[in-house]
Design an enzyme around this catalytic site. Structure first.
Site, PDB file in Angstrom:
ATOM      1  N   GLU A 766      32.469  42.217  17.086  1.00  0.00           N
ATOM      2  CA  GLU A 766      32.420  43.667  17.344  1.00  0.00           C
ATOM      3  C   GLU A 766      30.973  44.075  17.197  1.00  0.00           C
ATOM      4  O   GLU A 766      30.362  43.871  16.149  1.00  0.00           O
ATOM      5  CB  GLU A 766      33.329  44.402  16.344  1.00  0.00           C
ATOM      6  N   CYS A 800      29.952  52.400  13.646  1.00  0.00           N
ATOM      7  CA  CYS A 800      29.938  51.847  15.009  1.00  0.00           C
ATOM      8  C   CYS A 800      30.687  52.764  15.968  1.00  0.00           C
ATOM      9  O   CYS A 800      30.449  52.750  17.173  1.00  0.00           O
ATOM     10  CB  CYS A 800      30.529  50.448  15.034  1.00  0.00           C
TER      11      CYS A 800
END
Length: 1007
Positions: A766, A800
């Site tokens: 990720e 994020c």
């Protein structure tokens, strides 16, 4: 003893209550036959209300449309939205409404006519419940009420104070309101029933205010700071009110604000300059389970004060909202589950209030005939002086009841909200919900329910039940995935003083433990290292959180060999046993919640309100993956006669976890326990700047029972030790969360086959995002501004999932940007441990420097709309907003990972989607819109892994919001989702021929 006296009291007042209620009910039903005869000639506003009463589906869609209506800027827009909300596909329509909507083009004459008719009807509806658009209209309304011998209180509409500028304006508008009302009152003749009592004059002016509107950052977590900011503004209001001779009443809002609101008012009204004032009041809501105890506490406080003030007793207007919020957070529901319980509590609170009339004056606010009759019966029985009781109704809600109450000889006060339609829409929706609810007394009376039913004494066991029912749990996730009954951990409710104090105290407790050394855990032993790194407090870099030992390559090799040796036994450990270790870890995290939060606050600069949900997420990962592995362990059987077929899973082997610092507990926990529960031996290499928190996770996993060698804590340099482990031939998979640069390097290095390697490595990566929120012209701007600010600047933009671009449609661009700037300007910037802080530090000096460089780039590409100063000490960067940003600009394309927001203007929704999809990332995205077709388009075409509609885009919840993206945002299934564990497993299929010499066992065959 208490129960017995309560029964005596009930018996004492019941006969008189029934008699008075029948009189009032008769008065409210006068001329009903006349109105029945006129039904066919009803206006459109009456028709709309009638339809929503009879059709629950239409009620929802109609109220959604009404909520959206004030934001629509043309008749064509109104017509289009009418068709989208009220089509035959969404709801069954009455014939008249269906005929009105039968136009092909919103710009056509029939479309224009439909828009004019319905928008006019809604405006008429609004004016039924809103006393005026401006002060002069309100004064005319008040003067009409006074002619009917009714007094008033005025409330300025506006549901959300988003900025400090709005909070200051709120105060100024009330100061002006009181001034103009006072000037108008000087020409009013005295009405004895409402202007004097017991030989003393009463204030002719009263206003009602919301405490939270005095400070835009009002937050129970920051109780002290909120109290300080609010109190000074209230003092100014009360001093001016005293000069003018005006009364001030404080409204009650959502449950989360109740305790702090009462605490602030109790302190303030004990101050010497306010202690002797009787022209002040507070509100209590009977639908709250703890409201009866609140009233008892208020009585004791009033005895201490020595001067009465008024308690406005109401039933409460946020039942749905409170129930939904409690369910979403898995908190105890604060409101009674049944309307009859609220009615019963209202009556016992009325009794308690009136029986203590020498300490508190009563204002009984209800449209329920029985509720008002009950109060009148008690007042007459106790011979309560007129000054000490009044009856209240909402403007436009119970006109006949109000008149009947006047005829009973009581002072009646009408609650008169005023303001523009947009801020008043939330109020209007609440009134419509109340009027059309099945349990509404007004509706039941209109339906001419039997008098005995309407006036029956409310009875409920909820009043004596000390524990509320558990919130309703969501029974399913997406049915295409699987049925799910997972219950998430509850975040801490910091509105509860005890829990708030525990969280803040833990920070000071942990501070006494700073500076210790944390060593790698290899094969069950903590080992000494030659290299160490200091983990620093980003709010105060002179403070060392801990010294972390860094693994050497040789020690990393030992860890890998230990994992290899432990793997055969761990692989064969029953799934139930592995799952239960995770559940024990979750329980330990819950026990250590406050401590874990404190470590995050100090080591990574994450404010407490952001840290606490992260502990919940870590707990959820443990419990959810335990459940999921037990489900997967069952495998799939597909047997036919003579042959068995089993599809099942086995672990991959040695698993390396490389975790980030921005979610220093939740992400490493999720990746690590997913690897462990699936049977893999797991090495956790945390980010250097959050290694102390990872060490705490290691302590918990060991305490939960993870065998030595199965889990190992291996802090080390990413460029050396990390790279060595990624390339190692014995490592089977790497799970990484971090930057795109490092993620791509890991992906490349893992793909290279090493000597002796007999497998291809699985990589889960990720790698962040460049996340956009689209705000269209139909959006609720209060909601949108708050959501964008929270998403962009929560944890200093270091999630994020954070919003780094907001794409705003041209018609609302200026309005939105102005409020966005002021809302951001209102944020508190400071050390993460301060409860008032919303924007803390960035993680370290390197991050600070990188963000500053991007800010300088942004200044060459666009316009700086806001650049907030930040503290000098610590790694702080004040929030920055750029406007006039091109969609292709670097600050609109490259991940900055800091409190920097690019605002992009789009001419239409198609262009907004094009801009949103124009980056290399596809992690999260958001849309604020009340246009159904835009929501549908975004769901289909907004290229993100997680799309959030009409809510902030950060804070994914395990099982509820499986999290992960695509394109350069990452590769792999979504964390916290039903297929995440499959990545840590190798699927196997075994087919066995069970036929022997022409026969085979047949299950269920007869002997």
């Amino acid at each position: 003893m208490v129960v017995q006296s309560q029964r005596i009291s009930d018996t004492r007042y019941e006969a008189q209550t029934q008699a008075i209620a029948r009189q009032l009910l008769s008065a409210t039903r006068e001329n009903r036959n006349f109105f029945s005869q006129m039904r066919d000639q009803m206006r459109w506003d009456d028709k709309l209300l009638g339809w929503t009463m009879s059709n629950p589906g239409l009620r929802v869609q109609m109220f959604r449309f009404i909520d959206c209506l004030p934001a629509l800027r043309s008749k064509a827009e109104i017509a289009r939205h009418m068709q989208e909300y009220l089509s035959d596909e969404t709801v069954e329509l009455p014939g008249a409404l269906k005929g009105m909507l039968n136009f092909a083009n919103p710009d056509s004459m029939p479309g224009q006519l439909a828009a004019t008719t319905v928008s006019g009807a809604v405006e008429t509806l609004a004016h039924k419940y809103i006393a005026g658009d401006n002060i002069q209209q309100v004064i005319k309304t008040i003067e009409q009420l006074r002619k009917q011998k009714m007094t008033y209180t005025v409330d300025l509409l506006g549901e959300a104070v988003v900025t400090e500028a709005e909070a200051k304006l709120y105060l100024e508008r009330y100061l002006d309101l009181m001034q103009q009302l006072t000037e108008a009152s000087q020409r009013w003749s005295t009405v004895d029933l409402i202007d004097q009592a017991d030989g003393e004059p009463l204030p002719k002016v009263q206003v009602s205010v919301k405490l939270t509107a005095f400070y835009s950052q009002f937050d129970p977590l920051d109780a002290k700071g909120s109290e300080e900011r609010v109190s000074e503004r209230i003092r100014r209001l009360l001093r001016r009110a005293q000069e003018l001779g005006a009364a001030v009443h404080f409204d009650m809002e959502q449950y989360s604000y109740k305790d702090l609101t009462l605490t602030i008012l109790k302190k303030l009204l004990l101050e010497e300059e306010f202690r002797h004032r009787t022209d002040l009041g507070v509100t209590l809501q009977a639908y709250l389970r703890d409201s009866y105890n609140d009233l008892k506490d208020l009585i004791e406080w009033a005895k201490q004060r020595g001067t009465p003030l008024t308690v406005r007793l109401v039933k409460g207007a946020y039942w749905d909202q409170e129930t939904i919020k409690a369910n979403q957070h898995h908190w105890d529901v604060p409101v009674f589950a049944h309307k009859v319980s609220t009615d019963a509590n209202f009556e016992r609170m009325t009794r308690l209030l009136l029986e203590n009339h020498e300490y508190l004056y009563a204002a009984i606010g209800s449209h329920n005939v029985r509720s008002q009759a009950h109060a009148i019966a008690i007042a007459r029985d106790l011979n309560i002086p007129r000054r000490r009781i009044e009856l209240q109704v909402l403007y436009g809600m119970a006109d006949k009841l109000a008149k009947a109450l006047v005829d009973q000889g009581f002072r009646v006060r009408v609650y008169c909200p005023y303001g523009e339609l947009i801020p008043g829409m939330a109020y209007l929706i609440r009134r419509l919900l109340e009027n059309t609810a099945n349990t509404s007394f007004l509706r039941q009376n209109l339906e001419e329910r039997p008098i005995e039913e309407l006036l029956a004494p409310p009875e409920s066991t909820e009043l004596t039940d000390p524990k509320p029912p558990n919130p309703t749990r969501p029974s399913t996730q997406n049915s295409k995935l699987k049925t799910q009954n997972f219950t998430n951990a509850s975040d801490t409710d910091f509105a509860i003083a005890e829990k708030r104090d525990r969280g803040l105290a833990a920070i000071q407790t942990v501070r006494q433990q700073l500076g210790k050394t944390y060593l790698p855990l290899v094969n069950g032993e903590y080992i000494n290292t030659l290299d160490h790194v200091d983990s620093l407090n980003p709010s105060n870099p002179t403070e060392v959180i801990g010294q972390v030992g860094l693994l050497s390559i040789e020690q990393a090799e030992q860890a890998i060999q230990a994992a290899k040796a432990a793997f055969p036994a761990w692989k064969k450990t029953p799934v139930k046993e592995r799952a239960n270790i995770l559940r024990r870890a979750a329980d330990l995290m819950e026990e250590r919640r406050a401590e874990l939060c404190a470590w995050m606050v100090l080591e990574t600069g994450k404010p407490l309100g952001q840290a606490d949900p992260e502990v919940s997420e870590a707990i959820d990962f443990c419990r959810y993956y335990a459940d999921e592995m037990e489900r997967l362990e069952q495998g799939v059987n597909y047997d036919v006669v003579g042959e068995t077929n089993r599809y099942h899973y086995q672990p991959r082997g040695i698993s390396l976890i490389i975790s980030p610092w921005n979610f220093p507990l939740a992400i490493p926990t999720g990746m690590t326990v997913a690897s462990l529960v699936t049977g893999n031996c797991t090495l956790l290499k945390p980010a250097e700047v959050s290694s102390v928190i990872a060490a705490k996770l290691a302590e918990i996993l060991v305490a939960a029972g993870i065998p030595k060698g199965v889990f190992q804590y291996v802090p080390g340099k990413g460029s050396t030790v990390g790279s060595h482990m990624v390339r190692h031939p014995e490592v089977h998979m790497i799970t990484f969360t971090g930057s795109q640069e490092v993620g791509c390097r890991i992906y490349r290095e893992a793909a290279e086959l090493q000597p002796g390697q007999k497998h291809l490595k699985r990589v889960i990566a990720e790698m962040g995002g460049k996340n956009a929120i689209i705000v269209d012209e139909s959006a609720d701007l209060d909601q949108a501004v708050q959501g964008v600010v929270y998403s962009a600047f929560g944890y200093s933009g270091q999630k994020c999932s954070a919003c780094s671009r907001v794409i705003v449609l041209e018609p609302i661009y200026e309005t939105f940007v102005n409020r966005l700037i002021e809302a951001t300007r209102s944020l508190n910037i400071g050390a993460a441990e301060q409860p008032s802080t919303q924007v803390g530090p960035v993680i370290d000096a390197n991050a600070q420097q990188r963000i500053r460089e991007y800010i300088e780039i942004g200044k060459t590409e666009s316009t700086v709309a806001l650049e907030l100063p930040a503290p000098e000490s610590g790694y702080f960067v004040g929030p920055v907003i750029f406007t006039d940003v091109a969609a292709t600009a670097r600050i609109a394309q490259e991940e900055i990972f800091g409190p920097v927001l690019a605002v992009i203007k789009a001419s239409n929704f198609d262009q907004a989607l094009e801009f949103a999809n124009s980056t290399n990332f596809a992690l999260t995205g958001g849309l604020y819109s009340r246009t159904p077709s835009h929501i549908d388009r975004a769901q289909a075409d907004f290229e993100v892994g997680n799309l959030y509609v009409n809510r902030h885009i950060t804070g994914a919840i395990v099982a509820r919001h499986p999290f992960g993206g695509f394109k350069l945002s990452g590769v792999g299934s979504k964390a916290g989702g039903p297929d995440y564990l499959l990545q840590f497993l190798e699927p196997r299929h075994i087919s066995e021929n069970v036929q022997r010499q022409g026969f085979a066992p047949i299950e269920g065959a007869e002997q």
